[in-house]
Scaffold this motif. Structure first.
Motif: not given
Length: 86
Positions: A11-14, A18-22, A44-49
């Motif tokens: 889960f944390y690797i995923a 995902a966060s590196i891609a964003i 991931v949520l912080l990066l999306l925002l």
């Protein structure tokens, strides 16, 4: 017990991937890697925002343009960047 550890590790690797891609798509890969590693899904949520560092708004027409652009492709006006004097 081992299945539980493998689940959370996966889960944390995923979340890290995902966060590196964003972060890469928004021009901030280091923050993406750190937020994904430390905070997981919250990172991931912080990066999306977060703000996109690769694109800026044209001061004339408000179109999204690359930050290294010299002329806006939509309105053909010269774009002054922060480091230029007006």
């Amino acid at each position: 017990m081992m299945d539980n550890i493998l689940f959370w590790l996966g889960f944390y690797i995923a979340m890290l991937i995902a966060s590196i891609a964003i972060g890469y798509s928004k021009g901030n890969i280091v923050a993406g890697a750190l937020l994904g590693y430390v905070l997981g899904p919250i990172g991931v949520l912080l990066l999306l925002l977060s703000k996109d560092r690769k694109m800026l708004s044209c001061p004339e027409c408000s179109a999204k343009i690359h930050r290294h652009s010299y002329i806006c492709p939509r309105c053909q006006q010269k774009v002054l960047h922060r480091f230029e004097l007006k």
